[in-house]
Design an enzyme around this catalytic site. Sequence first.
Site, PDB file in Angstrom:
ATOM      1  CG  HIS A 106      42.541  36.398  33.804  1.00  0.00           C
ATOM      2  ND1 HIS A 106      43.157  34.771  34.350  1.00  0.00           N
ATOM      3  CD2 HIS A 106      44.005  36.830  33.448  1.00  0.00           C
ATOM      4  CE1 HIS A 106      43.438  34.605  33.908  1.00  0.00           C
ATOM      5  NE2 HIS A 106      44.611  35.014  33.617  1.00  0.00           N
ATOM      6  CD  GLU A 107      45.314  39.457  31.297  1.00  0.00           C
ATOM      7  OE1 GLU A 107      45.975  39.371  32.273  1.00  0.00           O
ATOM      8  OE2 GLU A 107      44.820  38.493  30.674  1.00  0.00           O
ATOM      9  CG  HIS A 145      47.431  38.141  36.218  1.00  0.00           C
ATOM     10  ND1 HIS A 145      48.040  36.627  36.641  1.00  0.00           N
ATOM     11  CD2 HIS A 145      47.376  37.283  34.552  1.00  0.00           C
ATOM     12  CE1 HIS A 145      47.650  35.767  35.757  1.00  0.00           C
ATOM     13  NE2 HIS A 145      47.310  35.852  35.172  1.00  0.00           N
TER      14      HIS A 145
END
Length: 535
Positions: free
Chosen positions: A17-18, A21
Amino acid sequence: MKILAFLILFSLVVFIHELGHFLFARLFGVKVISFSLGFGKKLVSFTRGETEYKISMIPFGGYVKMLGEGDDSDSDFDEKEKSFRYKKWWQKNLIVFAGPFFNILFAFVIYFIVAFFNFYSVAPIVEDVTLDSPAFKAGIHEGDIIRNVGGKPADNVHVWEDISAGLPSADAGCGSVEVTVDRNGKEHIFKVDTAEKTFKNVFQEDQKVCLLGISAMPKEPIIALKAPMEQLSNGDMILAVDGKPVNRYYELEGLLSSDFKTLSVAHYGDTSKTEQVTLSDEEKAFLIRNIVYGGLVVKSVESGSVSDSIGIKKGDFIVSVDNLTVSTPYDFREKILKREKGADIKLFIYRDGMPSIFSFTLDKNKEQDKYTGLENTTFKWGADFVYNYAADSEKSLRGNRLTFPFRYSVEKTGEMFYLTVKGIFYLITGKLSPKGIGGPIMIFDISSRAAEMGFAVFLAVMGMISINLGIINLFPLPILDGGHIVMYTLEGLLRREISSKIKQILATAGFVFLILLTFFALFNDINRYFAVFSG
């Protein structure tokens, strides 16, 4: 091992997920100050380029800190071209959206890998034909191998799942279908009038399907007798006939129809103790007249239960429920649950070769599943059967193996996405109980159980949790990615920044909501597992 499984699963899902980003931030030239797995005090860190990479103490989450993010001061003006704040609104949205998107993309990759563990699946061998079902009326037998359903293309059935693909849709109306089977090396074609049946899906909703009335659940060579024999008893398993191994009841039927002398018997299914039973011609004829499949022979009776109160004993063989023939525990349960609460249920039973009728009043209730919060209909019974649900099915190799991994990953990702969105919608609208919401204890339990079941199951659960994390983060709450997307879209439409004061108020409200939701999930976990462990 359990803690390690939990940490690997949760950390990897958060990392992906990170990473989404981070990569999109770098794609648009944003300076990333730190990339952290976990929150709080850092445990391990190193710096490469402009970014500090670290693992922090609290493992439940992570973050990517970007220059100018959540800051409306001029402190980043000297590095304006690297500041998140000065990027276009659509660029900000893509950076934010990349986290949830990578979670869903990660699930796709996971299911693609899982597909390689599923090249072999349950073979299309008819293990059971329901009495008076469409397949039974058409003449399909146990032991037949399904080769084609629907006529075209030829040999379109390789594994059991392929059968349903050739059946008519219930929405269009169940009609007839051509079924080709291999029976002892010879091809037979049957025209089967499919029957419509209603099942409960995962959300306990009615779902109609067209069925043939066949099953892939193996029926082991467990016997019951309509008349007593000295050498054999209800619940015995025949392992071999004249030395020829027997794995299924239909194989036993075939071997008993030929001339034989000796049976290898595991009394009451205890395969650690076998006995050779030699029968005379008269005894063989008697056995053939009185033998039936013994899946519903009673193995044990719970003291004080309904079955105990009406006199059911170990060795009893249940033949029918309210004059409807049953042969498996699934049949038994289904026939009973169709009756209304308070109805008188009549069981036709053989005990020591003597037919008897037992009756009881149905007491069924709606009970909430401790894990999902869904309501399940249950009834009190209290006796177990010798039928073995864990019996191994034969396996066969799938067709179209080149395209299967891609097709499987698309289907599983889409299915999990749909079920997650639908489940969340039902929670919001009250159709599902909020008691089904789980927290870290539930994730720990699921991940550890999955690890015990094998690598493929562990990966599949990781894919499911990754999709859940991605979708939940798209919720339009101020502190989540979805809330940021709404905010940056508004700024793009208004052509000005929303004030930091408003952002702070919304962020605080979102944070409070998430904290309350976390405590609620943790309360559910404690309540759920206390109920499970306390029985």
